[in-house]
Design an enzyme around this catalytic site. Sequence first.
Site, mmCIF file in Angstrom:
data_model
loop_
_atom_site.group_PDB
_atom_site.id
_atom_site.type_symbol
_atom_site.label_atom_id
_atom_site.label_comp_id
_atom_site.label_asym_id
_atom_site.label_seq_id
_atom_site.Cartn_x
_atom_site.Cartn_y
_atom_site.Cartn_z
ATOM 1 C CD GLU A 61 56.165 54.518 -13.109
ATOM 2 O OE1 GLU A 61 57.016 53.615 -13.334
ATOM 3 O OE2 GLU A 61 55.053 54.274 -12.589
ATOM 4 C CG PHE A 93 49.068 50.716 -1.166
ATOM 5 C CD1 PHE A 93 49.874 49.589 -1.275
ATOM 6 C CD2 PHE A 93 48.424 51.187 -2.303
ATOM 7 C CE1 PHE A 93 50.051 48.959 -2.498
ATOM 8 C CE2 PHE A 93 48.582 50.557 -3.528
ATOM 9 C CZ PHE A 93 49.396 49.429 -3.629
ATOM 10 C CD GLN A 94 51.085 52.132 -5.498
ATOM 11 O OE1 GLN A 94 50.301 52.982 -5.894
ATOM 12 N NE2 GLN A 94 51.544 51.179 -6.297
ATOM 13 C CE LYS A 122 43.076 58.733 -5.292
ATOM 14 N NZ LYS A 122 43.034 57.288 -5.223
ATOM 15 C CG MET A 171 83.380 53.056 -21.043
ATOM 16 S SD MET A 171 84.601 53.511 -22.283
ATOM 17 C CE MET A 171 83.775 54.869 -23.107
#
Lengths: 577, 174
Positions: A67, A129-130, A179, A492
């Site tokens: 993602e 869940f999630q 959902k 760096m």
Amino acid sequence: MDTITKSSEKVTNKKNVKITGAEAVVKSLLEEGVSLIYGYPGGAIMPVYDEFFKYEKQLHHVLTRHEQGAVHAAQGYARVSDKVGVAIATSGPGATNLVTGIADAQIDSTPLVCITGQVGSHLLGSDAFQETDIISISTPVTKWNYQITKAEEIPEVMAKAFYIAKSGRPGPVLIDITKDAQFGELEFEYKKCEKVRSYKPVPEMEPGKIEEAAVLINKAERPFIVWGQGLTLGKAEKEFQDFIEKAGIPSASTLLGLSALPSDHELHVGMVGMHGNYAPNKLTNECDVLIAVGMRFDDRVTGNLATYAKQAKIVHFEIDPAEVDKNVKTDVAVLGNVKETLSAILPLIEKKQHKEWMQKFSDLYDIEYNQVIDGQINVSGDGLTMAETMIALNKETKGDAVIVSDVGQHQMVASRYSKFNHGRSKVTSGGLGTMGFALPAAIGAKMGAPEREVVAIIGDGGFQMNIQELGTILQTRVPVKIIVLNNQFLGMVRQWQELFFDGRYASTEMVNPDFVKISEGYGIKARRVTERKELAEAISEMMASKESYFLEVVVEMEENVFPMIPTGSSVSDIRLK
Amino acid sequence: MKVKKYTISVYSENNLGLLNKIATIFLKRHINIESLTVSSSEIEHVSRFIIVVEVTEEQVKKIIGQIEKQVEVIKAYYHTNEECIFLQSALFKIKSSLLFEERQIQNIIKNSNAQIVTVSPEFFVIEKSGRREEIDGLYNELAEYGIMQFVRSGRISVTKDEMKISELLKKQLN
């Protein structure tokens, strides 16, 4: 029957005919002219993905490998195309994986609409869940966010999201859709948003301030301009060029402002900031009027605020009122879109040249050239340098390519040495400094400007932070060019360790895999260069390739980037070694 | 620059989650909110936040800028104590037996202009609205006798100057 899109396979919608919330999401995207979207599917966003399948001829979904890759690709796309980038992910980890890119887009003012799936509204707050509270998580890093729990809200909220992301000072917007809202039904009617009652994207221009600014600028003997990305975002490149040419003012860019003015313009005196050029940094503390145009006085630009341009009157052209006096106290703030404010001030500006003052910039450039640049591009040692790689690339691209750089030493070298003839040619993570940005951003940039060459310049550290996006190149065959400047260090940080931590290289040395083999494993033509004599030819071969190409340039392990303003020091204390 | 008490007034759309967004602005800058009250305002669907902070004027100006950046915020202002009329409310729960056994309590209530809200066999409740110092004064006097529960609201405030939010909204809609 109303026609919703202009595509070959017409999407039609009859009033009183209900569609699902998921379909409404897709139709809303089409209404906003979106043709490309980056994302990664998952349980809570599956209804929308199912609609992507149905609408795949109109809306192309690019499956990234993470993602974070999706959101950076959307950023790259937005930065070069002047469109809103769109990224989509599922709930929970999918949503949280977007957060770094969203924060990056927020600080670099990139217009994004991020869509996340969410658990059913009856499960909200139950640690399902999630499930994550992405609205709370993303609040500090979005321009606006909203959770949709009812299908009927979708068209209006989507329209609002695009309007807010794009208008005024652009930024990222996140829309979280439960959902059940995706499964729910609605009568789809779409109206583009043109106004939000409480939101004023562009402050009103005040003629009095324009006049005050013109008086200061006309009186100035040693005026100096620092411009930022506001020029690009405001599409004010031409107005800016007219303004500086009439007023004859030396002008320097911030990191994100690069490419808004052609590199070889006679009034372009380089880049300001921690690793910017010697002259503009040094002379910031000698100018009598400092004119900031579409920039926000980032601490990497100003160094120590207590000593920053204290001798100068400050004029600030800015669209975001909250940026005025935030870091540097201004004498005249000219609020508004720079395209309009620069146009308004132009007739009030006296035509001038500041030859002696310009000569000072030229003299200091000579010092920087002799002490720093010459040694980096006309190298006598065996090892290749990052700077000579960039010079070789310039020769090949002739300043016409989009350069996407990651974060670190190579970013600074690429910014210092790249030549730009056109606007929207420099894409980098400026404010957040996100390693791993460049590979996915370059994929998005190439898709946003397919007619242009896009070259990603990445360090060996940053390359491995999103290396999986080589898989996106494999699948899409997007012909992006990748140069990894490999010094086997987190360069760096190593430089800072050398300069400020007595050379204790704590966890900065990297044992790297065979990048060429990895790239070849992803079906990308790849080559490694270790010798100077091969460099130009390898870059030439890369640029001639019609397909994606990976070039690893093995550079000096302990090269440092100079000039440098140490943290907390004054800009005029810039070090050449 | 001197640290002072400022009352921040924010007019905003009445949207879910805005409290979180406003609070985050203070959190990010490590500024402690002394009191916060959110309620409906004189305009339909428009909420009013009253936030009290102790900061410098430079800090409060910057906070106002950041608050106004929020899409749902219509306008934010800051005021000194002299520029607004403000008060807060407090409830004191005290054992009923004290009301009859300690006659001084009745005098305290009377002198402080507090109201008795309810009396039951076990406890009675006093309400006092006023400036923070007045409530502190009442608290100190009653504390000697024992307070079962005490609660104080955030500051509510109206400004002496006009704010012209309705005009602003009308202008924005045209």
